[in-house]
Motif scaffolding. Structure first.
Motif, PDB file in Angstrom:
ATOM      1  N   TRP A 284       0.412   7.722  -2.915  1.00 20.96           N
ATOM      2  CA  TRP A 284      -1.044   7.532  -3.325  1.00 20.96           C
ATOM      3  C   TRP A 284      -0.811   6.071  -3.984  1.00 20.96           C
ATOM      4  CZ3 TRP A 284      -3.254   7.807  -8.653  1.00 20.96           C
ATOM      5  CH2 TRP A 284      -4.477   7.788  -8.499  1.00 20.96           C
ATOM      6  N   ASP A 285       0.102   5.928  -4.751  1.00 18.19           N
ATOM      7  CA  ASP A 285       0.351   4.566  -5.656  1.00 18.19           C
ATOM      8  C   ASP A 285       0.499   3.395  -4.506  1.00 18.19           C
ATOM      9  OD1 ASP A 285       0.327   5.954  -7.645  1.00 18.19           O
ATOM     10  OD2 ASP A 285       2.529   5.915  -7.943  1.00 18.19           O
ATOM     11  N   GLN A 286       1.263   3.601  -3.436  1.00 14.59           N
ATOM     12  CA  GLN A 286       1.414   2.703  -2.400  1.00 14.59           C
ATOM     13  C   GLN A 286       0.188   2.403  -1.563  1.00 14.59           C
ATOM     14  OE1 GLN A 286       4.745   4.487  -0.374  1.00 14.59           O
ATOM     15  NE2 GLN A 286       6.249   3.541  -1.673  1.00 14.59           N
ATOM     16  N   GLY A 287      -0.530   3.625  -1.336  1.00 15.56           N
ATOM     17  CA  GLY A 287      -1.931   3.220  -0.543  1.00 15.56           C
ATOM     18  C   GLY A 287      -2.952   2.709  -1.389  1.00 15.56           C
ATOM     19  N   MET A 288      -3.010   2.697  -2.618  1.00 14.74           N
ATOM     20  CA  MET A 288      -3.718   1.764  -3.557  1.00 14.74           C
ATOM     21  C   MET A 288      -3.329   0.511  -3.459  1.00 14.74           C
ATOM     22  SD  MET A 288      -4.460   2.584  -7.507  1.00 14.74           S
ATOM     23  CE  MET A 288      -4.700   4.592  -7.081  1.00 14.74           C
ATOM     24  N   ALA A 289      -2.159   0.119  -3.399  1.00 13.83           N
ATOM     25  CA  ALA A 289      -1.870  -1.413  -3.144  1.00 13.83           C
ATOM     26  C   ALA A 289      -2.031  -1.798  -1.949  1.00 13.83           C
ATOM     27  CB  ALA A 289      -0.289  -1.344  -3.721  1.00 13.83           C
ATOM     28  N   ASN A 290      -1.812  -1.253  -0.896  1.00 17.42           N
ATOM     29  CA  ASN A 290      -1.884  -1.422   0.460  1.00 17.42           C
ATOM     30  C   ASN A 290      -3.315  -1.413   1.101  1.00 17.42           C
ATOM     31  OD1 ASN A 290       0.907  -1.715   0.413  1.00 17.42           O
ATOM     32  ND2 ASN A 290       1.510   0.309   1.180  1.00 17.42           N
ATOM     33  N   GLY A 291      -4.240  -0.995   0.540  1.00 12.46           N
ATOM     34  CA  GLY A 291      -5.597  -1.212   0.941  1.00 12.46           C
ATOM     35  C   GLY A 291      -5.639   0.138   1.994  1.00 12.46           C
ATOM     36  N   ASP A 292      -5.146   1.369   1.828  1.00 15.18           N
ATOM     37  CA  ASP A 292      -5.258   2.252   2.822  1.00 15.18           C
ATOM     38  C   ASP A 292      -6.783   3.222   2.601  1.00 15.18           C
ATOM     39  OD1 ASP A 292      -2.752   2.095   3.306  1.00 15.18           O
ATOM     40  OD2 ASP A 292      -1.753   3.857   2.695  1.00 15.18           O
ATOM     41  N   PHE A 293      -7.167   2.780   1.433  1.00 16.51           N
ATOM     42  CA  PHE A 293      -8.512   3.321   1.344  1.00 16.51           C
ATOM     43  C   PHE A 293      -9.529   2.569   0.668  1.00 16.51           C
ATOM     44  CE2 PHE A 293      -5.541   5.013  -1.739  1.00 16.51           C
ATOM     45  CZ  PHE A 293      -6.071   4.609  -2.851  1.00 16.51           C
TER      46      PHE A 293
END
Length: 451
Positions: A284-293
């Protein structure tokens, strides 16, 4: 017990940098006064024992918290230690509240492994105040403690049936929606925060429908929302009754709040709108940084978390808009354990950390909205903007959100029930049949409460 009403909060970031000069001017007198202690005559504001030459004895105070709580990140520990050189503050942090609290429950009866000060999440405050209050110092008449500046319902949350007050409130969690402007623009959606909020004003179904439009028009792989469980919490917390009724009876199986939140979250999951992240996980942390959502349900304290995890590349990409409905997610307390050998110093520290001046600074620095009515009314809070989120007027936005949140009913096992339904939504995201997942979730929660 009722409340108008967490889950976690990194290195010190840029949140509220534009306010620091204002804080220095507006709060300077208050901060100095707070550092001066609680009405004691000594200049260091500590009182108690000391050496023969009048200097207080050195003391180390330990604070147990969950997640990125914000006090250290906002510089409050350093500020207190500078004003009180005899005090050393050591923070012990557990990333997830669901790991922190069981460990706390294990340690309380023996007094072993406890910190002088323990943070308490709102979902657990009822159990602490009533069933476990004997393990915490009663703050209701403690010297130097002023309960009058807090929101009355915040004090009520931490007050047991016997009148003992087991904690001082740090913050509350009025809701917003945080969103990625770059992803909105790419999908042809408006990016202005007022226009964005108008897309789903008053209606979580409109939020889901906007998500369908987003994914139909986006050329990338980003999903609309981070997780179904985050949606579940935000929606359920917009109702007064969720897991318990006013009589203290569990109602989760027949609760309108739970069923509505479940159906909405399941709809988003089944239509492929969620990134299927487990909240506060590394993914979730990585997705927040990578623009996953593109969006996530965003209580005030989440701003600091997003900044820490998205880092410099996310500055200016994120913004914040009003949530579909007013709700509160989270809000914590600081209590002093009876096992502490430094009770007097610990009480002074939590009194200072939760004073209006420090609550205002914590909001400016980290986005944690004050549980102090006096802090909420200050110009620092009312005029606060956040440079990381495009200079969003967070003081105005979260003040409006806080004014309309319902008076939630909190029960002794709120966290257990919340985790059970969050896990159930996650199972649907992973492919389980929704009705089978509902039945399995209810059984799991029933069994957990029977333990």
């Amino acid at each position: 017990m009722r409340y108008t009403a967490r889950t976690p909060r990194g290195t010190r970031g840029t949140t509220g940098r534009t306010l620091r000069t204002c804080l220095a001017v507006t709060l300077g007198v208050g901060l100095l006064a707070a550092c001066g202690g609680n009405g004691n005559d000594d200049d260091n504001g500590t009182g108690g024992g000391g050496s023969a030459d009048g200097d207080p004895d050195p003391v180390t105070l330990s604070i147990g918290v969950f997640g990125q709580f914000g006090l250290e990140e906002a510089g409050l520990y350093d500020e207190y230690m500078e004003a009180n050189p005899h005090v050393t503050i050591e923070q012990n942090s557990t990333q997830r509240s669901e790991d922190y609290y069981p460990a706390l429950l294990t340690r309380l009866p023996t007094g072993s492994g406890l910190s002088d000060i323990q943070a308490i999440e709102v979902a657990n405050i009822n159990e602490i105040a009533n069933d476990l209050g004997r393990y915490f110092v009663d703050l209701s008449e403690a010297e130097g403690v002023d309960l009058g500046h807090f929101l009355p319902w915040k004090v009520d949350q931490a007050t047991g049936a016997d009148g003992r007050v087991v904690g001082l409130g740090t913050d509350i969690g009025p809701m917003s929606i945080c969103y990625r402007k770059d992803l909105f623009e790419e999908a042809g959606l408006p990016t202005d925060r007022d226009e964005v909020g108008a897309l789903w004003d008053g209606d979580w179904q409109a939020y889901i429908d906007t998500g369908k439009e987003f994914q139909e028009n986006s050329s990338g792989d980003a999903k609309w929302v981070d997780s179904g469980s985050g949606m579940f919490s935000a929606i359920a917390n917009s109702y007064a009754e969720r897991y318990y009724n006013e009589a203290g009876e569990t109602i989760y199986e027949d609760s309108e709040a739970v069923r509505t939140a479940w159906d909405m979250a399941v709809q988003a999951a089944e239509e492929g709108l969620t990134a299927r992240h487990d909240l506060f996980s590394t993914e979730w942390d990585q997705g927040m940084a990578n623009g996953d959502f593109a969006t996530l349900s965003c209580p005030a304290w989440m701003l600091g978390y997003i900044e820490d995890k998205s880092g410099g590349e996310g500055e200016g990409a994120w913004d914040v808009a009003a949530a579909p409905r007013p709700a509160n997610w989270g809000g914590s307390f600081l209590g002093v354990t009876e096992a502490s050998e430094n009770k007097e110093e610990a009480i002074k520290l939590i009194t200072w950390l939760t004073a209006p001046e420090q609550q205002a600074k914590l909001f400016a620095e980290r986005g944690s909205f004050p549980s102090s009515a006096e802090a909420q009314e200050s110009e620092v809070v009312q005029n606060a903007t956040n440079s990381y989120f495009g200079d969003a007027p967070i003081g105005e936005l979260f003040t409006a959100a806080a004014a309309d949140i319902p008076t939630l009913i909190v029960g002794p096992r709120d966290q257990v029930i919340q985790e059970g339904f969050s896990n159930g939504v996650l199972r649907v995201e992973q492919g389980a049949d929704a009705e089978e997942a509902w039945d399995a979730t209810v059984r799991a929660v029933d069994n957990a409460l029977a333990d």
